[in-house]
Motif scaffolding. Structure first.
Motif, PDB file in Angstrom:
ATOM      1  N   VAL A   1     -24.302  36.936  -1.443  1.00  0.00           N
ATOM      2  CA  VAL A   1     -25.487  36.193  -2.051  1.00  0.00           C
ATOM      3  C   VAL A   1     -26.684  36.075  -0.818  1.00  0.00           C
ATOM      4  O   VAL A   1     -26.309  35.614   0.202  1.00  0.00           O
TER       5      VAL A   1
ATOM      6  N   ILE B   1     -25.412  35.752  -8.913  1.00  0.00           N
ATOM      7  CA  ILE B   1     -27.067  35.865  -8.488  1.00  0.00           C
ATOM      8  C   ILE B   1     -26.952  36.884  -7.228  1.00  0.00           C
ATOM      9  O   ILE B   1     -26.176  36.976  -6.390  1.00  0.00           O
ATOM     10  N   ASP B   2     -28.530  37.299  -7.134  1.00  0.00           N
ATOM     11  CA  ASP B   2     -28.733  37.931  -5.825  1.00  0.00           C
ATOM     12  C   ASP B   2     -29.040  37.215  -4.745  1.00  0.00           C
ATOM     13  O   ASP B   2     -28.621  37.383  -3.481  1.00  0.00           O
ATOM     14  N   SER B   3     -29.734  36.296  -4.962  1.00  0.00           N
ATOM     15  CA  SER B   3     -30.120  35.166  -3.650  1.00  0.00           C
ATOM     16  C   SER B   3     -30.569  33.964  -4.412  1.00  0.00           C
ATOM     17  O   SER B   3     -30.810  33.822  -5.585  1.00  0.00           O
ATOM     18  N   ILE B   4     -30.564  32.845  -3.348  1.00  0.00           N
ATOM     19  CA  ILE B   4     -30.968  31.429  -3.734  1.00  0.00           C
ATOM     20  C   ILE B   4     -32.193  30.991  -2.821  1.00  0.00           C
ATOM     21  O   ILE B   4     -32.171  31.785  -1.809  1.00  0.00           O
TER      22      ILE B   4
ATOM     23  N   THR C   1     -28.867  42.534 -14.429  1.00  0.00           N
ATOM     24  CA  THR C   1     -27.821  42.998 -15.518  1.00  0.00           C
ATOM     25  C   THR C   1     -27.391  44.334 -15.605  1.00  0.00           C
ATOM     26  O   THR C   1     -28.387  44.993 -16.084  1.00  0.00           O
TER      27      THR C   1
ATOM     28  N   THR D   1     -34.815  32.124  -5.895  1.00  0.00           N
ATOM     29  CA  THR D   1     -33.659  32.362  -6.609  1.00  0.00           C
ATOM     30  C   THR D   1     -33.672  33.668  -7.633  1.00  0.00           C
ATOM     31  O   THR D   1     -34.582  33.553  -8.507  1.00  0.00           O
ATOM     32  N   VAL D   2     -32.895  34.513  -7.361  1.00  0.00           N
ATOM     33  CA  VAL D   2     -33.093  35.793  -8.298  1.00  0.00           C
ATOM     34  C   VAL D   2     -31.689  36.133  -8.759  1.00  0.00           C
ATOM     35  O   VAL D   2     -30.769  36.231  -8.052  1.00  0.00           O
ATOM     36  N   LYS D   3     -31.621  36.035 -10.274  1.00  0.00           N
ATOM     37  CA  LYS D   3     -30.401  36.471 -10.813  1.00  0.00           C
ATOM     38  C   LYS D   3     -30.163  37.656 -10.494  1.00  0.00           C
ATOM     39  O   LYS D   3     -31.003  38.585 -10.585  1.00  0.00           O
ATOM     40  N   GLU D   4     -28.912  38.048 -10.563  1.00  0.00           N
ATOM     41  CA  GLU D   4     -28.513  39.483 -10.498  1.00  0.00           C
ATOM     42  C   GLU D   4     -28.756  40.238 -11.735  1.00  0.00           C
ATOM     43  O   GLU D   4     -28.724  39.854 -12.733  1.00  0.00           O
TER      44      GLU D   4
ATOM     45  N   TYR E   1     -27.493  25.947  -6.392  1.00  0.00           N
ATOM     46  CA  TYR E   1     -27.262  27.083  -7.566  1.00  0.00           C
ATOM     47  C   TYR E   1     -25.880  26.602  -8.064  1.00  0.00           C
ATOM     48  O   TYR E   1     -24.888  26.611  -7.241  1.00  0.00           O
TER      49      TYR E   1
ATOM     50  N   ASN F   1     -21.697  33.944 -13.564  1.00  0.00           N
ATOM     51  CA  ASN F   1     -23.269  33.964 -13.451  1.00  0.00           C
ATOM     52  C   ASN F   1     -23.774  34.219 -12.089  1.00  0.00           C
ATOM     53  O   ASN F   1     -24.253  33.464 -11.239  1.00  0.00           O
TER      54      ASN F   1
END
Lengths: 287, 228
Positions: B110, B37-40, B121, B116-119, B46, B35
């Motif tokens: 990260v 992510i790009d950023s928190i 897909t 918070t940005v999810k990677e 996270y 899972n």
């Protein structure tokens, strides 16, 4: 839903070992043979005619073969695999010895062939025969439906045999014969052209016969394939081969004897790539 | 003579027993952060998750060792819980040494930002090709659908042999066997573009598309699933 498999074709190897030639039995005479035929293979010829591995598969047939002369020209023949066994090995991980796919086996009656052979000429050995291949075996068994003792289809084989017997010397008899046939297959199987050559030589005052054979099957490619039938079927068709074989038959007494034979393919398509073997006991009333 | 014949026929029955075939199914173990992510968001946490596939491609529960390249930006504990401490970016790494002493790792860069940005897909791609002498070839893509399913799509260059009975397509982490593989379905299309929709599967879950003749345990070919 049709379920017809690679192994269906393997029974052709068995059939090819039973070529009786053009000679009919005389009226009231009997030829009987009890034999064990087997084939174990771990590779097969693909549709490109090349070799690929497969799970080790075994086929064993305990068979009664009988010829009976209804008249001097008309002979009835029965080929009956009374006990047919088909198995596949366990598949085990070489990494951690885990059983990946459990092996399975099936035992049952095989497909029975009934033949009427008629001698066209009394002076020259030429016969025409009609064989009815009865789907008496089990066409599909096992968890994947991939075990069988028969192909599940009713076929009709029309065949012409011709040959000639002669003496190589005073004590050595010999013969040769040839056959061509058309096998009309049902349930989506392609029809087939069959051919064969056979030559034999009798040694030890004709007590020991050494026989060589060349047999082949060519598909008319007019049946179904996996692309033309329902999606859940598992279907193999258009198998072909050219095989060679040899047999030694020894008359232990005047009429009783033992025989051993093998056959293997020069080339093939969608068929096992391993030799088949047969051993048997026979009773020959013509002697 | 009689005894010899009887013994011979009996021996044939023993010869016809089911035996064992062995297959070399070893693969390299893999550790994946499932899972990414790009950023928190700054001052938030996270929970990273991992998947470990052992040397036969089967998933095992393991405890990985987590590290951050810069603890002043992101701290991560040994359960994979990351805490964003200050703006910037850091490389988060999970590593595990298996019972055979093989070290496997996965790491992601990260950032720490406003949210918070999810990677994003990304889709997957690959090329299925034959590993047998049966014809099989075709490029494919693997993409996520909005409903949570994934789609395996083949293009016009796809071609498969119609000669084999029971040809099936699978997703797997071990291209040597169908043990542990996800059976998609029996192959119905043998030429040209077509798609399979697969439910309840994550895009990152499998590493190979596998073609297998199921009834005869004959592998036909496979394609490795790669990032686009």
């Amino acid at each position: 839903m049709k379920k017809q498999y690679i192994v269906a074709i393997l029974f052709l190897y068995a059939g090819s070992l039973l070529a009786g030639g053009p000679w009919p039995q005389k009226k009231g005479q009997v030829y009987l043979k009890l034999s064990e035929w087997w084939l174990v293979f771990d590779q097969h010829y693909t549709d490109q005619g090349l070799l690929d591995p497969n799970i080790t598969t075994g086929l064993f047939n305990t068979t009664i073969y009988a010829e009976y002369g209804f008249t001097d020209r008309l002979t009835g023949i029965v080929y009956a695999p009374l006990l047919s066994r088909n198995y596949m090995n366990n598949l085990i991980s070489a990494t951690n010895q885990e059983l990946l796919v459990p092996g399975e086996a099936i035992n049952g009656l095989g497909d029975i062939d009934i033949t009427a052979k008629y001698a066209i000429s009394r002076s020259f050995p030429v016969s025409v025969s009609l064989t009815l291949g009865l789907p008496t075996g089990v066409p599909s068994a096992g968890s994947e439906g991939n075990l069988q003792t028969g192909d599940g289809e009713f076929n009709q084989l029309v065949q012409i045999d011709a040959g000639q017997g002669f003496q190589l010397s005073e004590n050595i008899g010999a013969y040769f014969s040839a056959l061509v046939g058309f096998n009309n297959r049902t349930r989506g199987f392609s029809d087939e052209f069959r051919y064969g050559l056979e030559a034999g030589m009798g040694l030890l005052n004709n007590r020991l016969w050494l026989i060589g054979r060349l047999n082949g099957v060519e598909s008319f490619q007019n049946g179904e394939t996996a692309a033309t039938i329902s999606s859940t079927s598992i279907f193999s068709n258009n198998s072909e081969f050219t095989s060679y074989g040899a047999e030694a038959a020894y008359y232990v007494t005047k009429r009783f004897g033992v025989s051993a034979s093998f056959a293997s393919a020069f080339r093939g398509r969608i068929i096992a790539a391993a030799p088949s073997y047969s051993v048997g006991l026979f009773y020959d009333m013509s002697k | 003579m009689k005894t010899t014949v009887i013994l011979f026929f009996i021996s044939i029955f023993f010869f016809s027993c089911i035996g064992d075939d062995f297959i070399d199914d070893r693969v390299d173990p893999i550790l994946r952060i499932t899972n990414p992510i790009d950023s928190i968001a700054l001052d938030s946490t996270y929970q990273f998750q991992i998947s470990f596939l052992n040397y036969v491609g089967k998933e095992e529960e393991v405890e990985a060792e987590w590290t951050s390249s810069d603890e002043t930006i992101i701290q991560v504990d040994q359960m994979g819980l990351a805490s964003a401490k200050s703006p910037g970016s850091a490389e988060i790494t999970a590593e595990y040494t298996d019972l055979e002493g093989t070290l496997v790792t996965d790491s992601r860069t990260v950032g720490v930002g406003e949210r918070t940005v999810k990677e994003q897909t990304k889709g997957k791609k690959g090329l299925v090709s034959t590993t047998s002498t049966y014809k099989l070839t075709g490029e494919f893509t693997l993409t996520s659908n909005d409903d949570g399913s994934i789609e395996l799509a083949f293009f016009d260059d796809y071609e498969a042999s119609t000669a084999l009975p029971g040809l099936y397509v699978y997703l797997t982490n071990n291209p040597s066997t169908i043990s542990g593989a996800l059976e998609i379905q029996a192959v119905e299309v043998f030429e040209g573009a077509h798609t399979y929709t697969i439910e309840n599967v994550e895009l990152e879950q499998y590493g190979y598309v596998l073609y297998f003749c199921k009834p005869f345990n004959v592998k036909v070919g496979h394609g490795e699933i790669e990032d686009q």
